[in-house]
Design a protein around this motif. Structure first.
Motif, PDB file in Angstrom:
ATOM      1  N   MET A 180       5.002  50.690   0.549  1.00  0.00           N
ATOM      2  CA  MET A 180       6.346  51.047   0.994  1.00  0.00           C
ATOM      3  C   MET A 180       6.991  51.883  -0.108  1.00  0.00           C
ATOM      4  O   MET A 180       7.118  51.438  -1.252  1.00  0.00           O
ATOM      5  CB  MET A 180       7.163  49.777   1.229  1.00  0.00           C
ATOM      6  CG  MET A 180       8.483  50.015   1.874  1.00  0.00           C
ATOM      7  SD  MET A 180       9.114  48.438   2.494  1.00  0.00           S
ATOM      8  CE  MET A 180      10.675  48.394   1.696  1.00  0.00           C
ATOM      9  N   VAL A 181       7.385  53.099   0.249  1.00  0.00           N
ATOM     10  CA  VAL A 181       8.025  54.009  -0.693  1.00  0.00           C
ATOM     11  C   VAL A 181       9.431  54.267  -0.160  1.00  0.00           C
ATOM     12  O   VAL A 181       9.597  54.886   0.888  1.00  0.00           O
ATOM     13  CB  VAL A 181       7.231  55.332  -0.816  1.00  0.00           C
ATOM     14  CG1 VAL A 181       7.884  56.258  -1.819  1.00  0.00           C
ATOM     15  CG2 VAL A 181       5.779  55.068  -1.182  1.00  0.00           C
ATOM     16  N   VAL A 182      10.425  53.760  -0.885  1.00  0.00           N
ATOM     17  CA  VAL A 182      11.799  53.789  -0.363  1.00  0.00           C
ATOM     18  C   VAL A 182      12.795  53.667  -1.510  1.00  0.00           C
ATOM     19  O   VAL A 182      12.431  53.293  -2.624  1.00  0.00           O
ATOM     20  CB  VAL A 182      11.978  52.640   0.676  1.00  0.00           C
ATOM     21  CG1 VAL A 182      11.924  51.297   0.011  1.00  0.00           C
ATOM     22  CG2 VAL A 182      13.243  52.808   1.499  1.00  0.00           C
ATOM     23  N   ASP A 183      14.036  53.962  -1.224  1.00  0.00           N
ATOM     24  CA  ASP A 183      15.119  53.716  -2.181  1.00  0.00           C
ATOM     25  C   ASP A 183      15.474  52.235  -2.144  1.00  0.00           C
ATOM     26  O   ASP A 183      15.450  51.607  -1.082  1.00  0.00           O
ATOM     27  CB  ASP A 183      16.364  54.539  -1.817  1.00  0.00           C
ATOM     28  CG  ASP A 183      16.255  55.979  -2.260  1.00  0.00           C
ATOM     29  OD1 ASP A 183      15.767  56.216  -3.381  1.00  0.00           O
ATOM     30  OD2 ASP A 183      16.648  56.861  -1.489  1.00  0.00           O
ATOM     31  N   TYR A 184      15.799  51.707  -3.310  1.00  0.00           N
ATOM     32  CA  TYR A 184      16.188  50.298  -3.417  1.00  0.00           C
ATOM     33  C   TYR A 184      17.607  50.209  -3.938  1.00  0.00           C
ATOM     34  O   TYR A 184      18.042  51.034  -4.754  1.00  0.00           O
ATOM     35  CB  TYR A 184      15.250  49.552  -4.374  1.00  0.00           C
ATOM     36  CG  TYR A 184      13.903  49.281  -3.768  1.00  0.00           C
ATOM     37  CD1 TYR A 184      13.634  48.088  -3.109  1.00  0.00           C
ATOM     38  CD2 TYR A 184      12.894  50.235  -3.844  1.00  0.00           C
ATOM     39  CE1 TYR A 184      12.402  47.845  -2.541  1.00  0.00           C
ATOM     40  CE2 TYR A 184      11.652  50.006  -3.271  1.00  0.00           C
ATOM     41  CZ  TYR A 184      11.420  48.804  -2.626  1.00  0.00           C
ATOM     42  OH  TYR A 184      10.195  48.576  -2.053  1.00  0.00           O
TER      43      TYR A 184
ATOM     44  N   GLY B 128      17.215  44.052 -14.335  1.00  0.00           N
ATOM     45  CA  GLY B 128      16.106  43.248 -13.828  1.00  0.00           C
ATOM     46  C   GLY B 128      15.930  43.270 -12.321  1.00  0.00           C
ATOM     47  O   GLY B 128      15.125  42.509 -11.775  1.00  0.00           O
ATOM     48  N   VAL B 129      16.676  44.118 -11.613  1.00  0.00           N
ATOM     49  CA  VAL B 129      16.624  44.191 -10.152  1.00  0.00           C
ATOM     50  C   VAL B 129      16.188  45.601  -9.749  1.00  0.00           C
ATOM     51  O   VAL B 129      16.608  46.591 -10.361  1.00  0.00           O
ATOM     52  CB  VAL B 129      18.020  43.873  -9.548  1.00  0.00           C
ATOM     53  CG1 VAL B 129      18.007  44.002  -8.043  1.00  0.00           C
ATOM     54  CG2 VAL B 129      18.468  42.487  -9.962  1.00  0.00           C
ATOM     55  N   LYS B 130      15.337  45.697  -8.713  1.00  0.00           N
ATOM     56  CA  LYS B 130      14.896  47.009  -8.221  1.00  0.00           C
ATOM     57  C   LYS B 130      16.121  47.842  -7.863  1.00  0.00           C
ATOM     58  O   LYS B 130      16.988  47.393  -7.115  1.00  0.00           O
ATOM     59  CB  LYS B 130      14.008  46.864  -6.982  1.00  0.00           C
ATOM     60  CG  LYS B 130      12.727  46.125  -7.217  1.00  0.00           C
ATOM     61  CD  LYS B 130      12.006  45.902  -5.896  1.00  0.00           C
ATOM     62  CE  LYS B 130      10.921  44.855  -6.088  1.00  0.00           C
ATOM     63  NZ  LYS B 130      10.510  44.267  -4.820  1.00  0.00           N
ATOM     64  N   GLN B 131      16.160  49.058  -8.394  1.00  0.00           N
ATOM     65  CA  GLN B 131      17.296  49.938  -8.139  1.00  0.00           C
ATOM     66  C   GLN B 131      16.822  51.383  -8.189  1.00  0.00           C
ATOM     67  O   GLN B 131      16.176  51.792  -9.140  1.00  0.00           O
ATOM     68  CB  GLN B 131      18.381  49.716  -9.198  1.00  0.00           C
ATOM     69  CG  GLN B 131      19.658  50.459  -8.948  1.00  0.00           C
ATOM     70  CD  GLN B 131      20.453  49.884  -7.788  1.00  0.00           C
ATOM     71  OE1 GLN B 131      20.356  48.701  -7.473  1.00  0.00           O
ATOM     72  NE2 GLN B 131      21.224  50.733  -7.140  1.00  0.00           N
ATOM     73  N   GLY B 132      17.094  52.157  -7.119  1.00  0.00           N
ATOM     74  CA  GLY B 132      16.671  53.556  -7.069  1.00  0.00           C
ATOM     75  C   GLY B 132      15.349  53.694  -6.333  1.00  0.00           C
ATOM     76  O   GLY B 132      14.904  52.791  -5.617  1.00  0.00           O
ATOM     77  N   PHE B 133      14.718  54.817  -6.532  1.00  0.00           N
ATOM     78  CA  PHE B 133      13.479  55.118  -5.813  1.00  0.00           C
ATOM     79  C   PHE B 133      12.314  54.318  -6.386  1.00  0.00           C
ATOM     80  O   PHE B 133      12.165  54.207  -7.600  1.00  0.00           O
ATOM     81  CB  PHE B 133      13.193  56.615  -5.937  1.00  0.00           C
ATOM     82  CG  PHE B 133      12.079  57.090  -5.071  1.00  0.00           C
ATOM     83  CD1 PHE B 133      12.237  57.207  -3.705  1.00  0.00           C
ATOM     84  CD2 PHE B 133      10.853  57.418  -5.623  1.00  0.00           C
ATOM     85  CE1 PHE B 133      11.206  57.656  -2.905  1.00  0.00           C
ATOM     86  CE2 PHE B 133       9.821  57.866  -4.835  1.00  0.00           C
ATOM     87  CZ  PHE B 133       9.998  57.983  -3.475  1.00  0.00           C
TER      88      PHE B 133
END
Length: 137
Positions: A30-34, A14-19
């Motif tokens: 915003m385009v980034v790794d998380y 449930g948490v943003k993880q990865g690209f």
């Protein structure tokens, strides 16, 4: 809806993880790794006006430095790249023309040798006889 953000990317528990890409309510992207739900790693921030920043994020905060580009800078770079492409294309055309000229000269040489009755790299019996009869100077 006003005040809402949209995220496209991967989640882990449930948490943003990865690209991923986050579209903010302001229209910025915003385009980034998380990592752990926050921006962490390299990415690009695009403002609604066309400006952008290529930078590194650490635990949700943008690190100092990064490369900021205004829309005018991007347009100038695009035009410069186009100009360079045109110059390279012209250079390639010149090379092709030069190569064609070399082929034409080679064909003319072969044609003239064929008229004389000789083939490239092989002398005619008469040419061999003449070279043997010529006294040294």
């Amino acid at each position: 809806p006003v005040g809402q953000e949209f995220f496209v990317g991967s989640f882990k528990h449930g948490v943003k993880q990865g690209f991923g890409a986050l579209l903010r309510c302001t229209g910025d992207l915003m385009v980034v790794d998380y990592q752990g739900g926050v921006a962490h790693g390299f990415g690009t921030y695009f403002w609604r006006n066309g400006n952008l920043c290529i930078a590194k994020w650490h635990h949700g905060r943008q690190m100092r430095g990064g490369e900021h580009r205004t829309m005018a800078m991007q347009e100038a770079a695009y035009l410069l790249q186009g100009d360079i492409r045109v110059k390279l294309a012209r250079l390639e055309l010149k090379k092709l023309r030069s190569a064609q000229e070399v082929r034409n000269i080679a064909m003319e040489l072969q044609h003239s040798r064929a008229k004389r009755g000789s083939t490239p790299g092989v002398s005619s019996p008469q040419e061999s006889k003449e070279s043997q009869e010529t006294p040294p100077a």
